[in-house]
Design an enzyme around this catalytic site. Structure first.
Site, mmCIF file in Angstrom:
data_model
loop_
_atom_site.group_PDB
_atom_site.id
_atom_site.type_symbol
_atom_site.label_atom_id
_atom_site.label_comp_id
_atom_site.label_asym_id
_atom_site.label_seq_id
_atom_site.Cartn_x
_atom_site.Cartn_y
_atom_site.Cartn_z
ATOM 1 N N HIS A 16 0.866 -1.190 0.000
ATOM 2 C CA HIS A 16 0.000 0.000 0.000
ATOM 3 C C HIS A 16 0.894 1.229 0.000
ATOM 4 O O HIS A 16 1.286 1.738 1.058
ATOM 5 C CB HIS A 16 -0.918 -0.045 1.232
ATOM 6 C CG HIS A 16 -1.920 1.073 1.283
ATOM 7 N ND1 HIS A 16 -3.111 0.982 1.984
ATOM 8 C CD2 HIS A 16 -1.927 2.317 0.743
ATOM 9 C CE1 HIS A 16 -3.778 2.108 1.857
ATOM 10 N NE2 HIS A 16 -3.077 2.943 1.119
ATOM 11 N N HIS A 18 1.377 4.880 -2.417
ATOM 12 C CA HIS A 18 1.035 5.748 -3.558
ATOM 13 C C HIS A 18 2.340 6.365 -4.033
ATOM 14 O O HIS A 18 2.992 7.091 -3.258
ATOM 15 C CB HIS A 18 0.058 6.835 -3.121
ATOM 16 C CG HIS A 18 -1.201 6.277 -2.519
ATOM 17 N ND1 HIS A 18 -2.340 6.075 -3.238
ATOM 18 C CD2 HIS A 18 -1.472 5.842 -1.250
ATOM 19 C CE1 HIS A 18 -3.275 5.556 -2.458
ATOM 20 N NE2 HIS A 18 -2.768 5.409 -1.238
ATOM 21 N N HIS A 196 -9.526 1.152 -1.283
ATOM 22 C CA HIS A 196 -9.469 1.773 0.040
ATOM 23 C C HIS A 196 -10.890 1.740 0.603
ATOM 24 O O HIS A 196 -11.846 2.145 -0.083
ATOM 25 C CB HIS A 196 -9.054 3.242 -0.064
ATOM 26 C CG HIS A 196 -7.593 3.481 -0.316
ATOM 27 N ND1 HIS A 196 -6.910 2.891 -1.335
ATOM 28 C CD2 HIS A 196 -6.695 4.277 0.346
ATOM 29 C CE1 HIS A 196 -5.644 3.313 -1.301
ATOM 30 N NE2 HIS A 196 -5.487 4.148 -0.292
ATOM 31 N N GLU A 199 -11.112 3.584 6.006
ATOM 32 C CA GLU A 199 -10.015 4.418 6.521
ATOM 33 C C GLU A 199 -10.678 5.519 7.361
ATOM 34 O O GLU A 199 -10.537 5.565 8.569
ATOM 35 C CB GLU A 199 -9.214 5.018 5.353
ATOM 36 C CG GLU A 199 -8.101 5.974 5.776
ATOM 37 C CD GLU A 199 -7.400 6.670 4.579
ATOM 38 O OE1 GLU A 199 -7.968 6.659 3.463
ATOM 39 O OE2 GLU A 199 -6.307 7.232 4.780
ATOM 40 N N ASP A 277 1.853 3.934 2.786
ATOM 41 C CA ASP A 277 0.850 4.852 2.213
ATOM 42 C C ASP A 277 1.492 6.019 1.443
ATOM 43 O O ASP A 277 1.665 5.925 0.229
ATOM 44 C CB ASP A 277 -0.095 5.352 3.313
ATOM 45 C CG ASP A 277 -1.499 5.677 2.807
ATOM 46 O OD1 ASP A 277 -1.776 5.436 1.618
ATOM 47 O OD2 ASP A 277 -2.338 6.165 3.599
ATOM 48 N N ASP A 278 1.826 7.100 2.135
ATOM 49 C CA ASP A 278 2.428 8.288 1.502
ATOM 50 C C ASP A 278 3.612 8.747 2.352
ATOM 51 O O ASP A 278 3.550 9.795 3.012
ATOM 52 C CB ASP A 278 1.382 9.413 1.411
ATOM 53 C CG ASP A 278 0.156 8.974 0.639
ATOM 54 O OD1 ASP A 278 0.225 8.887 -0.597
ATOM 55 O OD2 ASP A 278 -0.874 8.682 1.290
#
Ligand code: ADE
Ligand code: ZN
Length: 338
Positions: A16, A18, A196, A199, A277-278
């Site tokens: 996961h 991005h 997703h 969340e 994630d980021d």
């Protein structure tokens, strides 16, 4: 035992991530200069000052702004390769990365430049760092299904480069049920599917992702604990959750790490994986997520071996490739016990 070094050695899969969320402020400034883009921040410190978020949307506004500096195929290559160098340092052996084509084609960037820049960097990373990969094309749920269908058409000539499709962006008010036709079309084109859900959105969105989109994995999924029937189904069907602890703290799903439910999910027998994630925005890459789970949530080394095994098992790798990595994890675990 130096836990950080032991966790680094564990073969891990990142499921996961991005790729646009790995854009570090330094690279953002470099690309802005290269592409003659005037930034609304005078320097890196002023930009970093903006990295205080109170929810998902407040982050997404900054994140989409950041993507504006990505213009050429070389920019996408450089972004991806910079991430892979970090992944190598963290002991990552396999990545399944998201990219958001709508953020780019809506600005007049060619789909071809985006996908080729990313996939050429991943090929180079495979050769240089031994990191295998798959690409997941993610649709922006705040936009219409029609827009997503148009982008799917653009992607079809590059189908062999894309393993799966996903669904991301502003969750509340944009349930999976909005994209049933899109996901059906994606499956007809042999893409695997993830989404997703749960969340910020309610447990009902996770049900929809499972029952209406028939996805293989849930990204985040942490709000499943609010619905005992859902939790039971996730455990019984062994549906993986790609959990992102540091992300959830930064976006204030939880106020602090000690409140996070990932250890509870793990103890209940949910197939949880830990992901970043980021990471350029959330204060740490994969290894930092692993170490904080160990330090703050009471995951033992053996638990972390199971977490890394989960990441391999929940990946889209072949059974043979999974087996090789799982054997490596088992032998590391054995050695550490002796
Ligand atoms: N896009 C990038 N990061 C995201 C996240 N955490 N949730 C939804 N969409 C995203
Ligand atoms: Zn995400």
């Amino acid at each position: 035992m130096n836990m950080l070094e032991e966790l680094r050695k564990l073969p891990k899969a990142e499921l996961h991530l991005h790729i646009e969320g790995t854009l570090e402020p330094e690279l953002l400034f470099t690309l802005a200069k290269r592409n003659n883009i005037l930034l609304p921040y005078k320097d890196i410190d002023e930009l970093k000052d903006k990295y205080h978020f109170h929810d998902l949307q407040s982050f997404l506004d900054i994140y989409y702004n950041g993507t504006n500096v990505l213009i050429t195929k070389q920019d996408f290559y450089d972004l991806t390769f910079a991430y892979l160098a970090k992944a190598k340092q963290d002991g990552i052996r396999h990545v399944e990365i998201f990219f958001d084509p709508q953020s780019h084609v809506s600005r007049g960037i060619e789909f071809k430049d985006v996908i080729e820049g990313i996939s050429e960097a991943l090929e180079q990373g495979k050769k240089e760092f031994g990191i295998s990969y798959f690409i997941i094309m993610s649709f922006l749920r705040h936009l219409s299904q029609e827009n997503a269908l148009e982008v799917l058409e653009m992607a079809l000539p590059y189908k062999d480069k894309i393993k799966a499709v996903g669904l991301d962006s502003s969750e509340l008010g944009n349930p999976p049920s909005k994209f049933v036709e899109l996901f059906k079309k994606c499956k007809e084109n042999n893409f695997l599917t993830v989404a997703h859900a749960g969340e910020e959105g309610p447990a009902s969105y996770i049900w929809e992702a499972l029952n209406l989109l028939e996805i293989e994995r849930i990204d985040h999924g942490i709000r499943c604990t609010e619905d005992p029937e859902l939790l039971k189904t996730i455990i019984q069907k062994n549906i993986p959750l790609t959990v992102c602890p540091l992300s959830n703290i930064k976006l204030k799903v939880y106020q602090e790490m000690k409140e996070h439910n990932v250890k509870k999910l793990f103890d209940l027998g949910v197939k949880v994986t830990i992901n970043s994630d980021d990471p350029a925005y959330f204060g740490g890459y994969l290894l930092e997520n692993y170490i904080q789970c160990h330090n703050e949530l009471g995951f033992t080394y053996k638990d972390m071996c199971d977490i890394s095994k989960n990441s391999i098992e929940a990946s889209f790798l072949s059974s043979a490739d999974k087996l090789k990595l799982i054997k490596e994890i088992d032998s590391l675990n054995q050695k550490t016990i002796v």
